[in-house]
Every structure is written in structure tokens, then in C-alpha cells.
Write a protein that holds these residues in place. Sequence first.
Motif, short mmCIF file in Angstrom:
data_model
loop_
_atom_site.label_atom_id
_atom_site.label_comp_id
_atom_site.label_asym_id
_atom_site.label_seq_id
_atom_site.Cartn_x
_atom_site.Cartn_y
_atom_site.Cartn_z
N VAL A 1 0.80 -1.16 -0.07
CA VAL A 1 0.13 -0.07 0.19
C VAL A 1 0.85 1.21 0.13
O VAL A 1 0.51 2.36 -0.72
CB VAL A 1 -0.97 0.22 1.14
N GLN A 2 2.04 1.15 0.69
CA GLN A 2 2.77 2.47 0.88
C GLN A 2 3.53 2.54 -0.62
O GLN A 2 3.79 3.59 -1.08
CB GLN A 2 3.90 2.00 1.80
N ILE A 3 3.89 1.36 -1.34
CA ILE A 3 4.49 1.63 -2.83
C ILE A 3 3.54 2.18 -3.61
O ILE A 3 3.62 3.18 -4.44
CB ILE A 3 4.87 0.30 -3.13
N LEU A 4 2.26 1.76 -3.32
CA LEU A 4 1.06 2.38 -4.14
C LEU A 4 1.07 4.06 -4.09
O LEU A 4 0.94 4.59 -4.92
CB LEU A 4 -0.15 1.69 -3.80
N GLU A 5 1.16 4.28 -2.85
CA GLU A 5 1.22 5.66 -2.51
C GLU A 5 2.37 6.52 -3.29
O GLU A 5 2.11 7.55 -3.75
CB GLU A 5 1.20 5.83 -1.11
N THR A 6 3.50 5.92 -3.16
CA THR A 6 4.62 6.58 -3.95
C THR A 6 4.22 6.42 -5.47
O THR A 6 4.52 7.65 -6.09
CB THR A 6 6.06 5.66 -3.95
N ASP A 7 3.59 5.60 -5.94
CA ASP A 7 3.05 5.61 -7.49
C ASP A 7 2.27 6.58 -7.58
O ASP A 7 2.22 7.43 -8.60
CB ASP A 7 2.48 4.31 -7.89
N ALA A 8 1.37 6.85 -6.74
CA ALA A 8 0.32 7.93 -7.06
C ALA A 8 1.18 9.29 -6.97
O ALA A 8 0.89 10.17 -7.76
CB ALA A 8 -0.70 8.20 -5.70
N TYR A 9 2.03 9.46 -6.02
CA TYR A 9 2.88 10.85 -6.06
C TYR A 9 3.69 10.97 -7.56
O TYR A 9 3.87 11.97 -8.04
CB TYR A 9 3.69 10.98 -4.89
N SER A 10 4.03 10.02 -7.92
CA SER A 10 4.71 9.68 -9.09
C SER A 10 3.84 10.18 -10.53
O SER A 10 4.42 10.98 -11.22
CB SER A 10 5.40 8.54 -9.43
N VAL A 11 2.66 9.68 -10.49
CA VAL A 11 1.78 9.93 -11.51
C VAL A 11 1.43 11.54 -11.46
O VAL A 11 1.32 12.29 -12.57
CB VAL A 11 0.65 9.16 -11.22
N LEU A 12 1.17 11.98 -10.18
CA LEU A 12 0.85 13.37 -10.03
C LEU A 12 2.05 14.33 -10.62
O LEU A 12 1.65 15.26 -11.30
CB LEU A 12 0.57 13.84 -8.62
N GLY A 13 3.49 13.93 -10.22
CA GLY A 13 4.37 14.56 -10.89
C GLY A 13 4.50 14.50 -12.44
O GLY A 13 4.53 15.56 -12.98
N MET A 14 4.29 13.37 -12.86
CA MET A 14 4.06 13.49 -14.36
C MET A 14 3.17 14.11 -14.97
O MET A 14 3.38 14.80 -15.87
CB MET A 14 4.15 11.80 -14.94
N ALA A 15 2.02 14.19 -14.47
CA ALA A 15 0.89 14.89 -14.87
C ALA A 15 1.18 16.38 -14.80
O ALA A 15 0.83 17.05 -16.04
CB ALA A 15 -0.49 14.53 -14.28
N HIS A 16 1.80 16.99 -13.91
CA HIS A 16 1.99 18.26 -13.67
C HIS A 16 3.15 18.55 -14.50
O HIS A 16 3.09 19.95 -15.34
CB HIS A 16 2.50 18.72 -12.24
N LEU A 17 3.98 17.80 -14.72
CA LEU A 17 5.19 18.09 -15.71
C LEU A 17 4.67 18.32 -16.89
O LEU A 17 5.36 19.23 -17.86
CB LEU A 17 6.37 17.02 -15.60
N GLN A 18 3.89 17.33 -17.60
CA GLN A 18 3.54 17.18 -18.88
C GLN A 18 2.54 18.45 -19.11
O GLN A 18 2.06 18.66 -20.28
CB GLN A 18 2.79 16.06 -19.12
N GLN A 19 2.12 19.36 -18.15
CA GLN A 19 1.45 20.36 -18.52
C GLN A 19 2.16 21.60 -19.46
O GLN A 19 1.69 22.49 -20.24
CB GLN A 19 1.11 21.16 -17.10
N GLY A 20 3.44 21.38 -19.34
CA GLY A 20 4.29 22.34 -19.96
C GLY A 20 4.54 23.66 -19.59
O GLY A 20 4.84 24.38 -20.36
N THR A 21 3.96 23.83 -18.38
CA THR A 21 4.30 25.18 -17.89
C THR A 21 5.35 25.48 -16.52
O THR A 21 5.79 24.17 -15.82
CB THR A 21 2.86 25.45 -17.16
N GLY A 22 5.63 26.69 -16.21
CA GLY A 22 6.83 26.77 -15.29
C GLY A 22 5.93 26.01 -13.93
O GLY A 22 6.67 25.65 -12.91
N ASP A 23 4.59 26.51 -13.53
CA ASP A 23 4.12 26.18 -12.48
C ASP A 23 3.82 24.83 -12.27
O ASP A 23 4.09 24.07 -11.31
CB ASP A 23 2.77 26.76 -12.29
#
Length: 207
Positions: free
Chosen positions: A161-183
Motif C-alpha cells: 500500500v505504501q508503494i502504491l502511495e509512492t506511485d500516486a505521487y509519481s503520477v501526480l508529478g508526471m501529470a503536472h510536468l506534462q502541463q508544459g508550464t513553469g508552475d
Amino acid sequence: MDGDDRPCCWICLDSGPHAESGSPLRRDCSCRGLSGYAHIDCLSRYAQRKSSIAGTADLAAFGRPWDVCPNCSQSYRNEVAMDLSSAFIAYVDEGEHKKNGMARLAARRLRLVAFGTYLMSTSRSGTPSKYLDDAKKAALAVIAIIDEMRAGEGTRLSQSVQILETDAYSVLGMAHLQQGTGDGAAEAVTYFTKCRDMCERIGHRLG
């Protein structure tokens, strides 16, 4: 088949749109030729029957019908995977398993995996903004359920479950990065750092 070379749904055997919803035949697994085509409605009903038989004692077996094509034994991908994961969540939340935290988490894990895989496959070409928003929602839903479990009296989270939580933060990171904005990039750094710190704390190596 209908006596010609057109694909048909391997469940209802109809080669046209679904009789009730009008949804078309779809396929996104590893099947080849004319095999593996199905209506999402048919796949969802098939998965519901299989999950009902499997029960939640074995969560892997419970979730497998929503994740893996029984014809090629490979996971569904892209929009088929997203749509089935959404149907899986509805099946759990609206039925007898709605109070089962692990079943709810299993359904949302599948949606997280679907979006994580999709984000990685579209990282070069660009992910449509709709899917970026949906990916964030999928990740936050996983984190919310894990936070509920963590807040439960006497609850000790398993490493999976803790590993799944790290995966969730990784997906959040990817989604924000692919916005292509500074923020978005700044938010991505925050989530990737959170993922890394959690991995180090639980002794999980990032793959």
C-alpha cells in the motif's frame, strides 16, 4: 462471426454497435487478427460476473477481469483501460463492496496504473489536457483512501500500500510536468521529491 471478415464482440457476438448503449467495438490489448474485439459494456458486465465469483479474499483475482484480456492474457491499454477502470470503481462503490477499503483501493489502483502507463506512452507526443486532469484525480483518489486507512485506529499500512502511495505521487508529478508550464514543473518537482523521500523511507527502489 457473422459469416464475413468483420470483427465481432467475443462476448455478445454482435459485429455492430452495442444494442443498448450504441458503443462501438473496441480493442486495445495484444490480440491480433479478428480476435479480442468487444463492447465496453460487454467487457464491464463480463468483469462484474468474474469479480463476483472471485470475491475480495484475493484482491488480485478480484481485479484481474478489469485489467487483463482473457484472450491474450495481456493488460488492456489506453482508453479501454481507462474506461474499464472507471467501470470497476463504479462496480465497487455502488455495490456490496463499497465499505471495503481494500476493494475500493484496488479499483482506484487500476485507474492509477492506466493513467500512469498512458502518461509514459505519450510523454513525447504530449498528453491531452483532459487526461492530465483525470490522471491527477486518479492519483489524488488513491492518496485520499490511503490517508483514510492511515487515520484508522490501529491501522498499519502494508508495504504494498505504501508503494502504491509512492506511485500516486509519481503520477501526480508526471501529470503536472506534462502541463508544459513553469508552475506545473514546480509542482512536479514537489511530487517527485515526495515520491523519492517515501521510497527511501520504506526501502523501495524506484524502477
